[in-house]
Design an enzyme around this catalytic site. Sequence first.
Site, PDB file in Angstrom:
ATOM      1  N   ASP A  76      44.279  10.464  55.286  1.00 23.00           N
ATOM      2  CA  ASP A  76      44.465   9.398  54.297  1.00 23.00           C
ATOM      3  C   ASP A  76      43.147   9.083  53.588  1.00 23.00           C
ATOM      4  O   ASP A  76      42.075   9.197  54.190  1.00 23.00           O
ATOM      5  CB  ASP A  76      45.000   8.154  55.026  1.00 23.00           C
ATOM      6  N   GLY A  77      43.257   8.674  52.340  1.00 19.13           N
ATOM      7  CA  GLY A  77      42.073   8.197  51.610  1.00 19.13           C
ATOM      8  C   GLY A  77      41.644   9.087  50.459  1.00 19.13           C
ATOM      9  O   GLY A  77      40.589   8.845  49.850  1.00 19.13           O
ATOM     10  N   ASN A  78      42.461  10.090  50.125  1.00 21.10           N
ATOM     11  CA  ASN A  78      42.091  10.984  49.009  1.00 21.10           C
ATOM     12  C   ASN A  78      41.964  10.213  47.694  1.00 21.10           C
ATOM     13  O   ASN A  78      41.034  10.439  46.910  1.00 21.10           O
ATOM     14  CB  ASN A  78      43.156  12.065  48.804  1.00 21.10           C
TER      15      ASN A  78
ATOM     16  N   TRP B 153      38.873   7.985  47.607  1.00 20.78           N
ATOM     17  CA  TRP B 153      37.679   8.836  47.477  1.00 20.78           C
ATOM     18  C   TRP B 153      37.461   9.191  46.011  1.00 20.78           C
ATOM     19  O   TRP B 153      36.338   9.131  45.502  1.00 20.78           O
ATOM     20  CB  TRP B 153      37.884  10.102  48.320  1.00 20.78           C
TER      21      TRP B 153
ATOM     22  N   ARG C 217      43.014  10.920  40.846  1.00 18.98           N
ATOM     23  CA  ARG C 217      43.445  11.021  42.253  1.00 18.98           C
ATOM     24  C   ARG C 217      43.579  12.483  42.691  1.00 18.98           C
ATOM     25  O   ARG C 217      43.321  12.831  43.835  1.00 18.98           O
ATOM     26  CB  ARG C 217      44.801  10.325  42.431  1.00 18.98           C
TER      27      ARG C 217
ATOM     28  N   HIS D  56      42.698  14.855  46.149  1.00 16.05           N
ATOM     29  CA  HIS D  56      43.554  15.769  46.922  1.00 16.05           C
ATOM     30  C   HIS D  56      42.893  17.156  47.039  1.00 16.05           C
ATOM     31  O   HIS D  56      42.974  17.802  48.077  1.00 16.05           O
ATOM     32  CB  HIS D  56      44.936  15.887  46.268  1.00 16.05           C
TER      33      HIS D  56
ATOM     34  N   SER E 288      58.111  12.258  53.414  1.00 19.79           N
ATOM     35  CA  SER E 288      59.353  12.203  52.627  1.00 19.79           C
ATOM     36  C   SER E 288      59.291  11.057  51.615  1.00 19.79           C
ATOM     37  O   SER E 288      60.057  11.037  50.666  1.00 19.79           O
ATOM     38  CB  SER E 288      60.572  12.082  53.553  1.00 19.79           C
TER      39      SER E 288
ATOM     40  N   TRP F 145      57.423  11.617  47.550  1.00 18.95           N
ATOM     41  CA  TRP F 145      58.082  12.014  46.288  1.00 18.95           C
ATOM     42  C   TRP F 145      58.065  10.869  45.284  1.00 18.95           C
ATOM     43  O   TRP F 145      58.240  11.085  44.088  1.00 18.95           O
ATOM     44  CB  TRP F 145      59.543  12.411  46.547  1.00 18.95           C
TER      45      TRP F 145
ATOM     46  N   LEU G  66      44.819  28.549  67.963  1.00 20.47           N
ATOM     47  CA  LEU G  66      45.225  27.208  67.507  1.00 20.47           C
ATOM     48  C   LEU G  66      46.663  27.223  66.972  1.00 20.47           C
ATOM     49  O   LEU G  66      47.024  28.086  66.161  1.00 20.47           O
ATOM     50  CB  LEU G  66      44.272  26.733  66.404  1.00 20.47           C
TER      51      LEU G  66
ATOM     52  N   ARG H  31      48.109   2.285  60.616  1.00 16.15           N
ATOM     53  CA  ARG H  31      49.573   2.351  60.685  1.00 16.15           C
ATOM     54  C   ARG H  31      49.976   3.755  61.089  1.00 16.15           C
ATOM     55  O   ARG H  31      49.244   4.717  60.845  1.00 16.15           O
ATOM     56  CB  ARG H  31      50.194   2.098  59.296  1.00 16.15           C
TER      57      ARG H  31
HETATM   58  C1  FPP Z   1      46.754  10.547  51.455  1.00 17.17           C
HETATM   59  O1  FPP Z   1      45.789  10.122  50.546  1.00 17.17           O
HETATM   60  C2  FPP Z   1      46.934  11.971  51.401  1.00 17.17           C
HETATM   61  C3  FPP Z   1      48.066  12.612  50.987  1.00 17.17           C
HETATM   62  C4  FPP Z   1      49.280  11.940  50.515  1.00 17.17           C
HETATM   63  C5  FPP Z   1      48.158  14.041  50.938  1.00 17.17           C
HETATM   64  C6  FPP Z   1      47.406  14.774  52.006  1.00 17.17           C
HETATM   65  C7  FPP Z   1      47.184  16.109  51.480  1.00 17.17           C
HETATM   66  C8  FPP Z   1      46.055  16.803  51.554  1.00 17.17           C
HETATM   67  C9  FPP Z   1      44.889  16.406  52.330  1.00 17.17           C
HETATM   68  C10 FPP Z   1      45.904  18.065  50.838  1.00 17.17           C
HETATM   69  C11 FPP Z   1      46.972  19.086  51.071  1.00 17.17           C
HETATM   70  C12 FPP Z   1      47.070  19.566  52.457  1.00 17.17           C
HETATM   71  C13 FPP Z   1      47.253  20.851  52.785  1.00 17.17           C
HETATM   72  C14 FPP Z   1      47.630  21.222  54.163  1.00 17.17           C
HETATM   73  C15 FPP Z   1      47.081  21.912  51.819  1.00 17.17           C
HETATM   74  P1  FPP Z   1      46.218   9.039  49.469  1.00 17.17           P
HETATM   75  O2  FPP Z   1      46.509   9.737  48.205  1.00 17.17           O
HETATM   76  O3  FPP Z   1      47.334   8.209  49.996  1.00 17.17           O
HETATM   77  O4  FPP Z   1      44.903   8.203  49.380  1.00 17.17           O
HETATM   78  P2  FPP Z   1      44.771   6.657  49.099  1.00 17.17           P
HETATM   79  O5  FPP Z   1      45.446   5.943  50.241  1.00 17.17           O
HETATM   80  O6  FPP Z   1      43.301   6.440  49.084  1.00 17.17           O
HETATM   81  O7  FPP Z   1      45.429   6.399  47.795  1.00 17.17           O
END
Ligand code: FPP
Length: 258
Positions: free
Chosen positions: A28-30, A33, A41, A45, A74, A77, A139, A203
């Site tokens: 979480d946190g992309n 970041w 955003r 990712h 899920s 989307w 793994l 959570r």
């Molecule tokens: C949550 O960050 C992250 C996701 C919804 C996607 C996770 C996916 C990846 C790390 C990349 C793809 C993975 C693979 C296996 C190729 P957020 O967007 O909810 O961040 P935020 O809470 O800061 O908005």
Amino acid sequence: MSDNKNHISNGGVAANSTVPRHIALIMDGNGRWANARGLPRTAGHKAGVEATRRVVRSSAELGVKYLTLFAFSSENWRRPEAEVRELMRLLRIYLRSETADLHKDDVRLRVIGDRMMLAEDTRQLIDQAEILTAANTGLQLTIALNYGGRDELAFAAQGMIKDYHEKGYVPDIEEVESRFKSFLMTKDLPDPDLLIRTSGERRISNFLLWQCAYSEFVFSDVLWPDFDKTDLEQAIQEFSGRDRRFGNAICQQRLTKS
Ligand code: FPP
């Protein structure tokens, strides 16, 4: 050695610490970041995929046997269409670019979740990766895609109801509980010993609801794109100091006897 811990001496993990056999990870946190850098955003990712590559490699190096990653829920989307499209594109890039290397490193890759909603070419890439790596014993990497814990429980309940309908009897509660796991998407995996969630959120967000009944939770403030081997080692160190009871007061006995 207990069945769910693996004592090792490795790099930043203390010599007497225990590495969890199965780590589940909510990445979480992309978005935050990317926001912090004034980037879209999707840039978060993209950086998140790099973190995923690093952490898969680090997990194998540290002796983790099972790693389960929550890549797309899920509920995801409901995000803007362009973001969903980019996440799916990154997933395809990851599968295309990583599968051969994962195979070379003896990693077995599996996907859980309802893949029927994924695009045909994505499903094909998943099938190819699963088939290619099926016999690998290093793994055991599981990626949760279009996955929701409640969906999984509902599918499992439906599968079990059909099974007993055919058998023609109603099982008692002990039988339901002992057989339920075999109807889950994770039926071939042990339950996670450690669940890590990054970005300071605390959570479970519908991830592995049945399987995390006795998992230890570690919440890291690090945003996923910045998460690296040191952060993983810190989480393992924290796990290692926990006294796991499994609802019991005598967990150490239980661990060493099993
Ligand atoms: C949550 O960050 C992250 C996701 C919804 C996607 C996770 C996916 C990846 C790390 C990349 C793809 C993975 C693979 C296996 C190729 P957020 O967007 O909810 O961040 P935020 O809470 O800061 O908005």
